[in-house]
Design a protein around this motif. Structure first.
Motif, PDB file in Angstrom:
ATOM      1  N   UNK A  83      -9.275  16.000   0.101  1.00 61.71           N
ATOM      2  CA  UNK A  83      -9.341  14.663   0.693  1.00 61.71           C
ATOM      3  C   UNK A  83      -9.561  14.666   2.193  1.00 61.71           C
ATOM      4  N   UNK A  84     -10.191  15.707   2.704  1.00 63.75           N
ATOM      5  CA  UNK A  84     -10.437  15.769   4.151  1.00 63.75           C
ATOM      6  C   UNK A  84     -11.497  14.748   4.552  1.00 63.75           C
ATOM      7  N   UNK A  85     -11.759  14.677   5.861  1.00 58.28           N
ATOM      8  CA  UNK A  85     -12.874  13.833   6.298  1.00 58.28           C
ATOM      9  C   UNK A  85     -14.138  14.670   6.335  1.00 58.28           C
ATOM     10  N   UNK A 136      -5.414  13.634  -1.494  1.00 54.75           N
ATOM     11  CA  UNK A 136      -5.553  12.351  -2.168  1.00 54.75           C
ATOM     12  C   UNK A 136      -4.933  12.507  -3.552  1.00 54.75           C
ATOM     13  N   UNK A 138       0.831  -1.206   0.000  1.00 51.61           N
ATOM     14  CA  UNK A 138       0.000   0.000   0.000  1.00 51.61           C
ATOM     15  C   UNK A 138       0.859   1.246   0.000  1.00 51.61           C
ATOM     16  N   UNK A 176       3.415   1.720  -1.969  1.00 48.12           N
ATOM     17  CA  UNK A 176       4.002   1.976  -3.282  1.00 48.12           C
ATOM     18  C   UNK A 176       3.596   3.372  -3.757  1.00 48.12           C
ATOM     19  N   UNK A 185      -1.256  12.928   8.557  1.00 45.17           N
ATOM     20  CA  UNK A 185      -1.896  12.671   9.850  1.00 45.17           C
ATOM     21  C   UNK A 185      -2.356  11.235   9.968  1.00 45.17           C
ATOM     22  N   UNK A 186      -3.571  11.065  10.366  1.00 49.49           N
ATOM     23  CA  UNK A 186      -4.103   9.737  10.615  1.00 49.49           C
ATOM     24  C   UNK A 186      -4.201   8.914   9.327  1.00 49.49           C
ATOM     25  N   UNK A 187      -4.238   9.583   8.183  1.00 48.50           N
ATOM     26  CA  UNK A 187      -4.367   8.856   6.913  1.00 48.50           C
ATOM     27  C   UNK A 187      -3.018   8.411   6.346  1.00 48.50           C
ATOM     28  N   UNK A 188      -1.943   9.034   6.827  1.00 46.93           N
ATOM     29  CA  UNK A 188      -0.616   8.634   6.388  1.00 46.93           C
ATOM     30  C   UNK A 188      -0.346   8.954   4.933  1.00 46.93           C
ATOM     31  N   UNK A 189       0.557   8.174   4.367  1.00 47.34           N
ATOM     32  CA  UNK A 189       0.950   8.390   2.980  1.00 47.34           C
ATOM     33  C   UNK A 189       0.942   7.033   2.309  1.00 47.34           C
ATOM     34  N   UNK A 190       0.321   6.916   1.173  1.00 46.27           N
ATOM     35  CA  UNK A 190       0.264   5.619   0.505  1.00 46.27           C
ATOM     36  C   UNK A 190      -0.025   5.779  -0.986  1.00 46.27           C
ATOM     37  N   UNK A 191      -0.385   4.673  -1.632  1.00 51.63           N
ATOM     38  CA  UNK A 191      -0.634   4.708  -3.071  1.00 51.63           C
ATOM     39  C   UNK A 191      -1.668   5.748  -3.468  1.00 51.63           C
ATOM     40  N   UNK A 192      -2.584   6.100  -2.551  1.00 58.05           N
ATOM     41  CA  UNK A 192      -3.686   6.985  -2.907  1.00 58.05           C
ATOM     42  C   UNK A 192      -3.607   8.338  -2.223  1.00 58.05           C
ATOM     43  N   UNK A 193      -2.627   8.495  -1.346  1.00 58.14           N
ATOM     44  CA  UNK A 193      -2.625   9.666  -0.481  1.00 58.14           C
ATOM     45  C   UNK A 193      -1.225  10.278  -0.467  1.00 58.14           C
TER      46      UNK A 193
END
Ligand code: SF4
Lengths: 516, 178
Positions: free
Chosen positions: B52-54, B95, A138, A140, B126-134
């Motif tokens: 991309x907020x909540x 996002x 995830x 990546x 923050x709570x969502x971190x960093x990833x493929x979509x963020x």
């Protein structure tokens, strides 16, 4: 075929509302969907998981169906190599976007489903990258690229033109794209494209300890933080077989009703504003601000985030707080009553509200419209009353139901719900049993499925959780907007473009919730 | 109609004084409006973008417009087009699906292009971190003038943050010691 005719041997989960789980053979998958639909049941949620790393595991598709007896979570085991599963959108048209989401996240496609356009994947990551599969972390990162064009359905004809709106909207609103096909000012068709806010919450859950997941669940959709965190906690508590103390249950319900009132207050103001009656906005925004300030004062957070925690609640209500709460409810009840009279006697406002954005009961049933919007279209579903969950049972709970299904009906239902919630808050506050507000969760030996199902202010909030009490294997949060967004596409047909904001606001659907 | 007027009359004015920004800044709060006029030569216009907020941060931004905080009364206005905006107020960890729209909104703004990021998740995801979509924070996409902490920041913090960002950009003649 009746639901009772299937041989599921369902297992009852340890939840305060009736929830069962069972496995369903692939040969029955579509027939069950059909039987549920035929008996007046609803598809609450549809999601996929990758359990290949677990013993005898594989890909799994799960569906949660609401029936008269409660919620039935059915699992379809696809094995290690699974690639596809039977499509149920013939029974539940609103399964379409959920199935497309499963395809985007797991690479499992619904057979024979015509609409295969990606839903969450806008082209920012490769089409063959499936974040919920175990072999990817995830984390990546893919180089920034132009997002893909989305093939909207075209309306042909004399004088038809398109209006494209979004993802960035004119106001302070969440992002999403609306494509209107119009003739003159009349809307022929609306097609939504969402997913702009997708930030990988499902995958993110898998990095979190189970005891912390409620915080993320509480940020799936910020206006429904109590509903989501409660549903999450209910799921975790059902896994850990832990019963929350009575005081905590009463406080949770009180918080949920405060969340409902806050949102209805805000929307009633905004609705008047969209019909150019600014007075309504200023008045209701004032009431909402008073409401939120008391939240801050009593519970330490204006929107009540992180107050519902696993095992109970984080903040107790002192006796002085109870009397402040009662006074406020009384005051707000009176003010809302006055404002309601003003709304009802305002010809201009009623002219904009009545017969606008109408959703008939038939349409609402076919499309699974739920929550207060469903009730405004004559669908008398409200989990608070339907299963008598404590503390709602035994209070002569009055469901707010209306027949007309137009903006005016949704406004009426919101007014009625405020009144009922204020009554409930006062009751809950005065009945609070003494005792603990939180208990520790019990340890569990193995990974299990838990579930939570709550009537949030917007509609049914559902959380499915697979965990051993320590780690999260999979957590799926379902926002009621999944069902309600497609209804909006129908509600605007034949209305004029300037009425769209009004119709939209009357539903006030979440973007963050379904985008995840 | 009578009832409406009666309600307005009964209510009176509920607007509260603007927040005091503390000793770092010499100017008393009630001169904020003049200050903004002085710095910008007009009112401050803000374009808000949710990346991309909540959605809770949006709720609190909305609240700054209610009569208690009365943002417009301070000479601060939310506008629909980035072409009219001095400041970009961004929420959410960005996002990836919104990254381009955010960048384009920024590009469409005229100077001074002040960027204020609202909420803890704009800092590093923050709570969502960093990833493929963020993307994991607004700083990954845009130069940020000022971050407003909180999850979500309450309206009063938003007001303070917006004003602080203006002052940071136009240090002189407002900040002490300059
Ligand atoms: S900072 Fe908190 S409240 Fe604001 S959008 Fe992020 S998670 Fe939501």
């Amino acid at each position: 075929m009746q639901i009772a005719d299937f041989t599921f041997e369902p297992e009852r989960l340890a939840t305060p509302v009736p929830i069962w789980r069972a496995t369903c053979p692939v040969s029955d998958w579509q027939e069950v969907a059909h039987a549920v639909a035929a008996s007046g049941g609803r598809l609450v949620s549809l999601w996929g998981s990758d359990r290949r790393v677990r013993k005898a595991g594989g890909y799994v598709i799960s569906a949660a169906y609401a029936t008269a007896e409660g919620l039935l979570c059915l699992e379809l085991r696809l094995g290690q190599q699974g690639e596809s599963y039977p499509d149920i959108s013939a029974s539940f048209p609103y399964a379409n976007r959920m199935q497309r989401t499963i395809a985007d996240l797991l690479g499992l496609v619904a057979e024979a489903m015509e609409d295969r356009r990606p839903w969450l994947n806008h082209g920012a990551w490769p089409a063959d990258y499936f974040p919920l599969r175990h072999e990817v972390t995830g984390k990546e990162a893919f180089p920034a690229c132009e997002l893909q064009d989305y093939p909207f359905v075209r309306v042909e004809g004399d004088g038809v033109h398109e209006i494209a709106v979004g993802p960035v909207h004119a106001g302070i609103i969440e992002p999403g794209h609306f494509r209107f096909s119009v003739v003159g000012e009349k809307v022929l068709r609306l097609e939504e494209r969402l997913g702009y806010k997708h930030k990988g919450i499902d995958k993110r859950f898998e990095e979190m300890p189970a005891k912390d997941g409620y915080r993320l669940a509480g940020r799936v959709s910020g206006d429904s933080t109590v509903a989501f965190s409660w549903a999450y906690c209910m799921a975790l508590e059902s896994i850990c077989n832990t019963r929350t103390p009575a005081r905590a249950r009463w406080l949770r319900a009180l918080l949920l009703e405060r969340e409902r009132v806050a949102n209805h207050l805000g929307d009633l103001g905004a609705l008047a504003n969209d019909a150019a009656f600014t007075f309504g906005l200023t008045q209701f925004m004032r009431l909402k601000e008073d409401w939120l300030r008391l939240n801050q004062h009593l519970f330490g957070h204006r929107l009540l985030m992180d107050v519902v925690i696993p095992g109970g609640v984080a903040v107790d209500l002192e006796n002085t707080g109870i009397s402040e709460l009662l006074t406020q409810c009384q005051g707000i009840a009176k003010e809302v009553k006055n404002l309601r009279a003003i709304y009802e006697n305002h010809a201009g406002l009623q002219d904009r509200f009545i017969a606008t954005g109408r959703v008939t009961k038939e349409l609402a049933t076919t499309l699974g419209l739920n929550g207060f919007a469903g009730r405004a279209s004559g669908i008398p579903v409200d989990l608070r009353a339907d299963f008598g969950m404590a503390p709602y049972g035994g209070h002569d709970f009055k469901k707010a139901v209306h027949r007309n299904g137009d903006v005016a009906a949704r406004v009426t239902v919101r007014f009625d719900e405020i009144a009922e919630s204020l009554r409930l808050i006062r009751l809950f506050a005065t009945e609070l049993a003494p005792g603990e507000i939180v208990v520790p969760l019990e340890a569990v030996a193995e990974t299990k499925l838990g579930a939570g199902w709550i009537e949030g202010w917007r509609g049914e909030v559902f959380v499915a959780l697979e965990s051993d009490g320590e780690k999260i294997q999979r957590c799926h949060c379902h926002d009621p907007s999944w069902q309600n967004w497609p209804v909006l596409e129908h509600a605007v047909i034949g209305n004029i473009v300037p009425d769209f904001p009004l119709i939209n606001k009357s539903f006030n659907l979440s973007y963050a919730g379904p985008d995840l | 109609m009578l009832k409406t007027l009666f309600q307005i009359g009964k209510q009176g004015i509920c607007t509260e004084p603007a927040p005091d920004l503390g000793s770092d800044f010499l100017l008393p709060a009630h001169r904020l409006r003049n200050e903004i006029l002085e710095v910008l030569g007009r009112s401050l216009t803000i374009r808000e973008v949710d990346a991309g907020s909540c959605n809770a941060c949006e709720l609190e931004i909305h609240a700054t417009n209610n009569l208690y905080y009365n943002l417009e009364g301070l000479g601060i206005k939310f506008v629909a087009s980035p072409r009219h905006a001095d400041m970009l107020l961004v929420t959410g960890p960005v996002s990836r699906n919104m990254a381009m729209a955010l960048k384009r909104t920024y590009d469409a703004m005229p100077a001074p292009k002040i960027v204020v990021a609202v909420g803890d998740c704009t800092i590093n995801g923050g709570i969502f971190g960093e990833n493929y979509a963020c993307c994991g924070g607004v700083g990954k996409i845009l130069p940020v003038d000022h971050f407003i902490h909180g999850c979500p920041p309450p309206p009063i913090e938003l007001l303070k943050g917006i004003l602080t960002a203006v002052r940071l950009r136009y240090g002189h003649p407002i900040v002490q010691g300059k």
